[in-house]
Design an enzyme around this catalytic site. Structure first.
Site, mmCIF file in Angstrom:
data_model
loop_
_atom_site.group_PDB
_atom_site.id
_atom_site.type_symbol
_atom_site.label_atom_id
_atom_site.label_comp_id
_atom_site.label_asym_id
_atom_site.label_seq_id
_atom_site.Cartn_x
_atom_site.Cartn_y
_atom_site.Cartn_z
ATOM 1 N N SER A 141 -9.746 -0.338 7.208
ATOM 2 C CA SER A 141 -9.264 -0.182 5.835
ATOM 3 C C SER A 141 -8.536 -1.388 5.259
ATOM 4 O O SER A 141 -8.139 -1.367 4.099
ATOM 5 C CB SER A 141 -8.357 1.050 5.735
ATOM 6 O OG SER A 141 -9.104 2.224 5.930
ATOM 7 N N LYS A 150 0.842 -1.200 0.000
ATOM 8 C CA LYS A 150 0.000 0.000 0.000
ATOM 9 C C LYS A 150 0.877 1.251 0.000
ATOM 10 O O LYS A 150 1.889 1.313 0.697
ATOM 11 C CB LYS A 150 -0.920 -0.018 1.220
ATOM 12 C CG LYS A 150 -1.955 1.105 1.267
ATOM 13 C CD LYS A 150 -2.854 0.942 2.487
ATOM 14 C CE LYS A 150 -3.893 2.049 2.584
ATOM 15 N NZ LYS A 150 -4.765 1.893 3.778
ATOM 16 N N SER A 153 -9.668 2.327 3.056
ATOM 17 C CA SER A 153 -8.849 3.090 2.133
ATOM 18 C C SER A 153 -7.920 2.236 1.289
ATOM 19 O O SER A 153 -7.333 2.707 0.316
ATOM 20 C CB SER A 153 -7.997 4.087 2.929
ATOM 21 O OG SER A 153 -7.088 3.406 3.786
#
Length: 507
Positions: A185, A86, A161
């Site tokens: 998330s 990420k 997210s």
């Protein structure tokens, strides 16, 4: 189990399956990495799961693994298995943007601790995945570089997210990925993409090198296609780090062994009354109840428990998180690194900061900075931030009381399946409700795991969430591994095999 045994495509194997194929000499790491890079090249133009693809570095790592394995060197079990990271996790020599224009093009001079561990174990890093800007969102529509799309239906969101990591894993672009979970998330994207996501106990995976949103809530963890794969990756990235003042000193237990146990006889599973009723779609609840029935048939004891203060968790979170975010994001001022906008007429430090932050931050980030600054301001601190911290304590007490009665807690991971792109962008409160079931774990610091519970509305995946006491992450893997085996036996294979379309592939 947990992989498509009919496929000859190595990207369709689980990470554990890929590791075995490498150890058995059925495939080289270079071939495996190239296959994933080719997959990214073929489908990511539609998905937008990756913000940066590191082809040269990934292939270089893969060749090094192959040479070491050929020489008989003892390697980590996951050595040579590719991974995506990420874009909120800093990576030396690789762009790290946190999904924001204000960091566009920034290349960190150091690695996050968990990236150091990935490199030391010689996992080829395929690249950095898309995300809501500074991890603020539940849909990955807040990325400054465009939304990621759900591989099950490209007109729908992949969660947030960390939608980029979940979509990359779900679309077979990567067998493993790293996500971060501040209010859900990792788990919420897993739920809506038919994958597995784990939020470890707070402090059990180092936060050093994570671009902070809310320091008391943020936690990195695995995104995978199977519970066993999450356990293997969790074991690799966990452990004490002296550079992280919140890092726990405990030894990391055998999570993979717990995931393979597949025995829940006598396990007490608590169903949280506050997280299964109003607001949860009927088909999501139906898949949840079916999962509980599977566990009960295997010998688990299902117990209804009440956590009365969970109804206040969402409100408390949306005071604590923006308060911490407003402080953490103060460093992005256009003065030291990142985007700098210089006004034409007599620029001052103040005007440069104002212009840079105005141009560099998106609407959701600005909204949360304003909320947080207000909540921390003189005259309002006690009424808002202070009160929210008191609610946090009550949520922690609810967990403590519940875990005196049960071994793990269960709920649907998200109240609905993936919604359509743009459906909730004009209604922030509706967007925030997507995290209603996942937020309590972050407030209390306890671990959580989401895995697929079946197909719900429009043939889209739903998820079930397990929560365990702090430092008892192995319970998640015991419950999750057993339920995964039970459900896949009833489905005739992994849920992803039932996807009608993956990134344009119609089966």
């Amino acid at each position: 189990m947990t992989q498509n045994s009919q496929s000859t495509d190595p990207t369709r194997l689980s990470a554990a399956g890929q590791a075995k194929a490498l150890a058995d000499g059925d495939v080289t790491s270079e071939q495996l990495t190239r296959a994933h890079l080719d997959r990214i090249g073929a489908v990511d133009g539609d998905l937008n799961a990756f913000l940066h693809v590191s082809e040269d570095e990934a292939l270089s790592t893969a060749r090094d693994v192959d040479q070491r394995r050929a020489a008989g060197e003892q390697l980590h079990a996951l050595a040579g298995v590719p991974i995506a990271v990420k874009d909120v996790v800093v990576t030396k020599g690789m762009p790290t943007t946190a999904g924001s224009k204000i960091l566009e093009g920034w290349v960190p001079p150091y690695d996050a601790t968990l990236v150091e561990k990935l490199r030391a174990a010689r996992l080829p890093i395929l690249g950095k995945t898309n995300m809501d800007e500074f991890a603020m969102g539940s849909s990955t529509e807040n990325s400054a570089f465009g939304p990621t799309r759900n591989p099950w239906d490209r007109d729908r969101i992949p969660g947030g997210s960390g939608g980029g990591s979940a979509a990359a894993v779900g679309a077979y672009e990567a067998p493993l990925a790293i996500g971060t979970d501040t209010g859900g998330s990792i788990r919420q994207p897993a739920s809506v993409t038919g994958t597995v996501g784990v939020k470890p106990t707070y402090g059990s995976v180092s936060r050093y090198g994570l671009i902070a949103m809310a320091s008391s809530l943020d936690q990195a963890g695995p995104c995978t296609r199977t519970v066993e794969d999450s356990a293997l990756l969790h074991e690799l990235i966990a452990g004490h780090d002296a550079r992280d003042s919140t890092s726990l000193p405990e030894h990391v237990p055998g999570f993979a062994e717990a995931a393979r146990r597949q025995d829940v006889k006598g396990l007490r599973v608590g169903v949280i009354e506050q997280l299964e009723g109003e607001g949860f779609a009927p088909e999501v609840r139906a898949r949840f109840e079916e999962s509980l029935a599977q566990l009960e048939s295997a010998g688990a004891e299902i117990v209804r428990v009440s956590c009365p203060n969970f109804e206040y968790a969402l409100g408390a979170y949306y005071l604590i998180m923006p308060s911490e975010a407003s402080s953490n994001l103060a460093k992005f001022d256009g003065m030291r690194y990142g985007m700098r906008v210089v006004p034409e007429d007599h620029p001052t430090a103040e005007s440069v900061m104002k212009a840079s932050r105005g141009a560099g931050f998106g609407d959701e980030v600005k909204r949360r900075i304003l909320l947080g600054t207000y909540a921390l301001s003189a005259g309002y601190y006690d009424a808002y931030y202070g009160s929210a911290q008191k609610v946090r304590t009550l949520v922690q007490r609810d967990f403590s009381a519940a875990f005196e009665k049960v071994d793990v807690l269960a709920s649907p991971t998200a109240p609905t399946v993936a919604f359509r792109l743009g459906e909730k962008t004009d209604d922030p409160l509706a967007m925030y409700m997507n995290d209603i079931a996942t937020i309590p774990a972050n407030l209390a610091g306890v671990p959580g795991l989401s895995l697929p519970s079946g197909l719900a509305e429009d043939g889209l995946p739903a998820g079930i969430q397990f929560l365990a006491p702090a430092r008892a992450d192995e319970r998640l893997y015991r419950a999750g591994g057993a339920l995964e085996a039970l459900l896949e036996d009833s489905w005739g294979g992994p849920l992803l095999d039932r996807a009608p379309a993956l990134a344009g592939e119609v089966k």
